[in-house]
Design a protein around this motif. Structure first.
Motif, PDB file in Angstrom:
ATOM      1  N   THR A 221       0.809  -1.226   0.000  1.00  0.00           N
ATOM      2  CA  THR A 221       0.000   0.000   0.000  1.00  0.00           C
ATOM      3  C   THR A 221       0.835   1.265   0.000  1.00  0.00           C
ATOM      4  OG1 THR A 221      -0.095   0.078   2.417  1.00  0.00           O
ATOM      5  CG2 THR A 221      -1.791  -1.204   1.303  1.00  0.00           C
ATOM      6  N   HIS A 222       2.165   1.111   0.248  1.00  0.00           N
ATOM      7  CA  HIS A 222       3.069   2.265   0.295  1.00  0.00           C
ATOM      8  C   HIS A 222       2.683   3.255   1.391  1.00  0.00           C
ATOM      9  CE1 HIS A 222       4.767   0.758  -3.420  1.00  0.00           C
ATOM     10  NE2 HIS A 222       3.555   0.755  -3.934  1.00  0.00           N
ATOM     11  N   ARG A 223       2.135   2.730   2.466  1.00  0.00           N
ATOM     12  CA  ARG A 223       1.763   3.602   3.579  1.00  0.00           C
ATOM     13  C   ARG A 223       2.882   3.593   4.615  1.00  0.00           C
ATOM     14  NH1 ARG A 223      -3.776   0.890   3.396  1.00  0.00           N
ATOM     15  NH2 ARG A 223      -2.908  -0.492   4.947  1.00  0.00           N
ATOM     16  N   THR A 224       3.399   4.759   4.916  1.00  0.00           N
ATOM     17  CA  THR A 224       4.462   4.883   5.910  1.00  0.00           C
ATOM     18  C   THR A 224       3.870   4.848   7.305  1.00  0.00           C
ATOM     19  OG1 THR A 224       5.787   6.194   4.401  1.00  0.00           O
ATOM     20  CG2 THR A 224       6.361   6.306   6.719  1.00  0.00           C
ATOM     21  N   GLN A 225       4.436   4.029   8.167  1.00  0.00           N
ATOM     22  CA  GLN A 225       3.926   3.883   9.515  1.00  0.00           C
ATOM     23  C   GLN A 225       4.503   4.954  10.440  1.00  0.00           C
ATOM     24  OE1 GLN A 225       1.648   1.578   9.906  1.00  0.00           O
ATOM     25  NE2 GLN A 225       1.958   0.926   7.811  1.00  0.00           N
ATOM     26  N   ALA A 226       3.765   5.269  11.499  1.00  0.00           N
ATOM     27  CA  ALA A 226       4.237   6.233  12.494  1.00  0.00           C
ATOM     28  C   ALA A 226       5.512   5.728  13.150  1.00  0.00           C
ATOM     29  CB  ALA A 226       3.164   6.467  13.547  1.00  0.00           C
ATOM     30  N   TYR A 227       5.704   4.416  13.148  1.00  0.00           N
ATOM     31  CA  TYR A 227       6.907   3.828  13.736  1.00  0.00           C
ATOM     32  C   TYR A 227       8.168   4.470  13.161  1.00  0.00           C
ATOM     33  CZ  TYR A 227       9.305  -0.056  16.092  1.00  0.00           C
ATOM     34  OH  TYR A 227      10.074  -0.810  16.935  1.00  0.00           O
ATOM     35  N   ASP A 228       8.100   4.904  11.902  1.00  0.00           N
ATOM     36  CA  ASP A 228       9.276   5.447  11.231  1.00  0.00           C
ATOM     37  C   ASP A 228       9.812   6.695  11.904  1.00  0.00           C
ATOM     38  OD1 ASP A 228       9.168   3.427   9.428  1.00  0.00           O
ATOM     39  OD2 ASP A 228       8.572   4.638   7.712  1.00  0.00           O
ATOM     40  N   TYR A 229       8.949   7.530  12.440  1.00  0.00           N
ATOM     41  CA  TYR A 229       9.469   8.734  13.086  1.00  0.00           C
ATOM     42  C   TYR A 229       9.497   8.628  14.601  1.00  0.00           C
ATOM     43  CZ  TYR A 229       4.863  10.716  14.476  1.00  0.00           C
ATOM     44  OH  TYR A 229       3.653  10.950  15.060  1.00  0.00           O
TER      45      TYR A 229
END
Length: 317
Positions: A221-229
């Motif tokens: 889905t190419h959705r970036t998770q909040a985990y990334d920041y």
């Protein structure tokens, strides 16, 4: 609308998912009863845009730097269906709307308590449910309030736009500024460092060092998770080091770019002090000189934030 919140890892939902939103009149959200006798059927076919997602105190951020972003678009479709906008499908996707009890409903794999239903607005409280038991309001996982307005109300009454209403408030900026000021007074303190909405950036000064920032972006889905920041992690490889090594540790990166070793993995307590000195030396000699360090920022404000580094040294061939 984005579905990033729907696909958060369970860890994020359990530990960090908390936000709030006020009614149009900014009344208290403490009242457990809805402010109207309307039901979803009374707003059948009306599309609502999420304009606020905040803590009960009216802020979009918590002390850990986690930001709640209002992104949903929903529409009730009689008799038991809720539509929600899918950016991947470029249209509204149908979810089964299940009435649970009282004013509690379930759709899109989440439980909500209806606080307000009018022809112009909705206020929904996100609920944490474990084993069919709803967590109390003192549980941060149920401290999630979301406000929705219709396009007509936004344009004709408020005379503004969805995007403008979704922006962080002056209170959010002041809150982040206060948190930042605290970290500036004690930049190496991990207890007051907080997640940067725009994480630390390492820019190599030469081709003998490479940097990769890990991502939990969904490949489908190419959705970036909040985990990334919230939990930024990097792999830094030095191609001409004094010896081959592979270390994993966390750094507090201050607003001025200085780095302080904090957490060290896989080390006995009696060896911790010596290992931290070793990692701090490598950080000061290698990372400081081989990389341009851009500190993390939130709302454009630099501050101390914690990152995880996987540091790999390769001997020169």
């Amino acid at each position: 609308m984005k579905f990033n919140l729907l696909s958060f890892p369970v860890l994020i939902i359990s530990l960090l998912f908390c936000c709030a939103c006020n009614s149009k009149s900014e009344k208290s959200n403490k009242d457990e009863e809805p402010e109207s006798d309307l039901t979803f059927r009374d707003v059948n076919g009306i599309r609502f845009y999420e304009v606020k997602r905040r803590f009960k105190n009216g802020l979009s951020f918590n002390k850990d730097g986690f930001q709640q972003e209002p992104t949903w678009i929903i529409q009730f479709k009689s008799p038991d269906t809720m539509l929600a906008y899918s950016p991947e499908k470029q249209g509204m996707e149908a979810f089964y709307l299940q009435f649970d009890h009282g004013q509690v409903y379930n759709f899109a794999r989440e439980y909500f308590r209806v606080k307000t239903i009018t022809k112009d607005s909705l206020i929904l409280q996100r609920l944490q449910v474990d084993g069919r038991v709803i967590a109390g309001d003192d549980d941060v996982r149920s401290d999630v309030y979301c406000t929705y307005y219709t396009q007509k109300y936004i344009e004709k009454v408020l005379h503004t736009t969805v995007g403008e209403l979704q922006r962080p408030t002056k209170a959010d900026t002041l809150f982040i500024k206060n948190l930042s000021d605290k970290t500036n007074k004690d930049p190496s303190n991990a207890k007051i460092a907080f997640a940067a909405r725009e994480p630390v950036v390492f820019t190599p000064k030469g081709d003998f060092v490479t940097v990769e920032k890990f991502s939990t972006q969904d490949a489908t889905t190419h959705r970036t998770q909040a985990y990334d920041y919230i939990y930024p992690e990097y792999r830094i490889e030095i191609k001409k080091s004094y010896k081959a090594f592979a270390y994993r540790f966390s750094l507090i990166v201050a607003a001025d770019g200085k780095m302080y070793v904090n957490r060290v993995d896989g080390v006995m307590e009696e060896d911790m002090a010596a290992r931290k000195r070793l990692y701090q030396g490598i950080t000061d000699v290698y990372l400081k000189n081989l990389l341009k360090i851009t500190p993390g920022t939130t709302l454009g404000i630099p501050h101390s934030s914690e990152i995880t580094v996987n540091l790999v040294g390769k001997l020169a061939k």
